[in-house]
Enzyme design. Structure first.
Site, PDB file in Angstrom:
ATOM      1  N   ARG A  49      13.151  31.408  10.603  1.00  0.00           N
ATOM      2  CA  ARG A  49      12.416  32.225   9.633  1.00  0.00           C
ATOM      3  C   ARG A  49      11.267  31.395   9.073  1.00  0.00           C
ATOM      4  O   ARG A  49      11.425  30.637   8.136  1.00  0.00           O
ATOM      5  CB  ARG A  49      13.345  32.688   8.503  1.00  0.00           C
ATOM      6  CG  ARG A  49      12.672  33.592   7.464  1.00  0.00           C
ATOM      7  CD  ARG A  49      13.671  33.982   6.377  1.00  0.00           C
ATOM      8  NE  ARG A  49      13.073  34.904   5.414  1.00  0.00           N
ATOM      9  CZ  ARG A  49      12.364  34.534   4.339  1.00  0.00           C
ATOM     10  NH1 ARG A  49      12.191  33.239   4.090  1.00  0.00           N
ATOM     11  NH2 ARG A  49      11.864  35.428   3.516  1.00  0.00           N
ATOM     12  N   LYS A  56      13.578  33.788  -1.359  1.00  0.00           N
ATOM     13  CA  LYS A  56      12.727  34.900  -0.948  1.00  0.00           C
ATOM     14  C   LYS A  56      11.928  35.411  -2.141  1.00  0.00           C
ATOM     15  O   LYS A  56      12.493  35.853  -3.140  1.00  0.00           O
ATOM     16  CB  LYS A  56      13.582  36.040  -0.371  1.00  0.00           C
ATOM     17  CG  LYS A  56      14.205  35.716   0.971  1.00  0.00           C
ATOM     18  CD  LYS A  56      14.941  36.906   1.546  1.00  0.00           C
ATOM     19  CE  LYS A  56      13.994  37.987   2.007  1.00  0.00           C
ATOM     20  NZ  LYS A  56      14.686  39.117   2.658  1.00  0.00           N
ATOM     21  N   SER A  91      18.491  44.203   7.829  1.00  0.00           N
ATOM     22  CA  SER A  91      18.828  44.127   6.406  1.00  0.00           C
ATOM     23  C   SER A  91      18.962  45.545   5.858  1.00  0.00           C
ATOM     24  O   SER A  91      18.121  46.404   6.133  1.00  0.00           O
ATOM     25  CB  SER A  91      17.740  43.389   5.628  1.00  0.00           C
ATOM     26  OG  SER A  91      17.645  42.046   6.057  1.00  0.00           O
TER      27      SER A  91
END
Length: 217
Positions: free
Chosen positions: A45, A145, A116
């Site tokens: 990521r 995040k 998600s």
């Protein structure tokens, strides 16, 4: 790689997510240490302030993928479908803001597809469109995040299981070895972490503690 649900549940036990911006030390060293500690799945990521772009992003992806392959750890790419296809990654993980799961499924064939989900309708839609597992969270407060949704605690995992949704589930958000066990108790199959491993003094030891916490249940 078409993954059966029972195999997917095992892969989700300790799911490590990382990019260059998440690490205190060299990402390759962190990943190798985390694998030694017992992670079962890895997601690349590369997001956030100062993240790598273009060729540099690709080169790091290739180096991390090589480490995963040597250790038989599936390599998942976050969001970037084109990168995943170029690398022949083992799968991708997408959010609700990305292209529909049905379109991603067509692009990646039978590779792993994680989605998600934050509501019951999102979960059902993802399952109908071919998701192999759902990412649920944030379970606990997280600063990793910048666009994180509201904290859900364990409630949504319990709602999904009460709705007889049997797809593999992984919790994410603010998870440590100390608070992982209740997530499994609520019905998740594993936990996904970033900083609990990537910024630990010993990623090896942190991964091992997470593995032990998850498998106590």
């Amino acid at each position: 790689m078409a993954v059966k649900p029972e195999e997917m549940r095992k892969l989700l036990r300790v799911y490590f997510i990382m990019g260059s911006v998440n690490c205190s030390n060299d990402p390759e060293e962190v990943l190798q240490s985390a694998i030694k500690g017992g992670i079962t799945l890895f997601q690349y990521r590369e997001k956030g302030k100062g993240c790598l772009q273009g060729k540099e992003k690709l080169q790091l992806a290739k180096r991390l993928q090589t480490i995963c392959r040597a250790n038989h750890i599936p390599f998942i790419v976050n969001d970037d479908i084109e990168l995943a296809i170029e690398l022949d990654a083992d799968g991708v993980h997408i959010g609700q803001e990305d292209e529909p799961a049905s379109m991603v499924r067509k692009k990646i064939g039978n590779k792993i597809l994680g989605v998600s989900a934050h509501r019951l309708d999102e979960a059902r839609k993802a399952i109908a469109e071919g998701a192999d597992y759902l990412g649920i969270g944030p379970i606990y407060p997280t600063s990793t995040k910048e666009d994180a949704k509201a904290v859900q605690g364990l409630s949504f995992i319990k709602v999904l299981r009460a709705s007889e949704i049997k797809i593999p589930l992984v919790g994410i958000g603010g998870i440590t070895a100390e608070n992982a066990a209740p997530i499994i108790g609520a019905g998740a199959d594993g936990v996904s972490v970033i900083t609990a491993i990537s910024q630990a003094d010993s990623p090896d030891a942190s991964a091992r503690l997470l593995y032990e916490a998850v498998n106590e249940k």
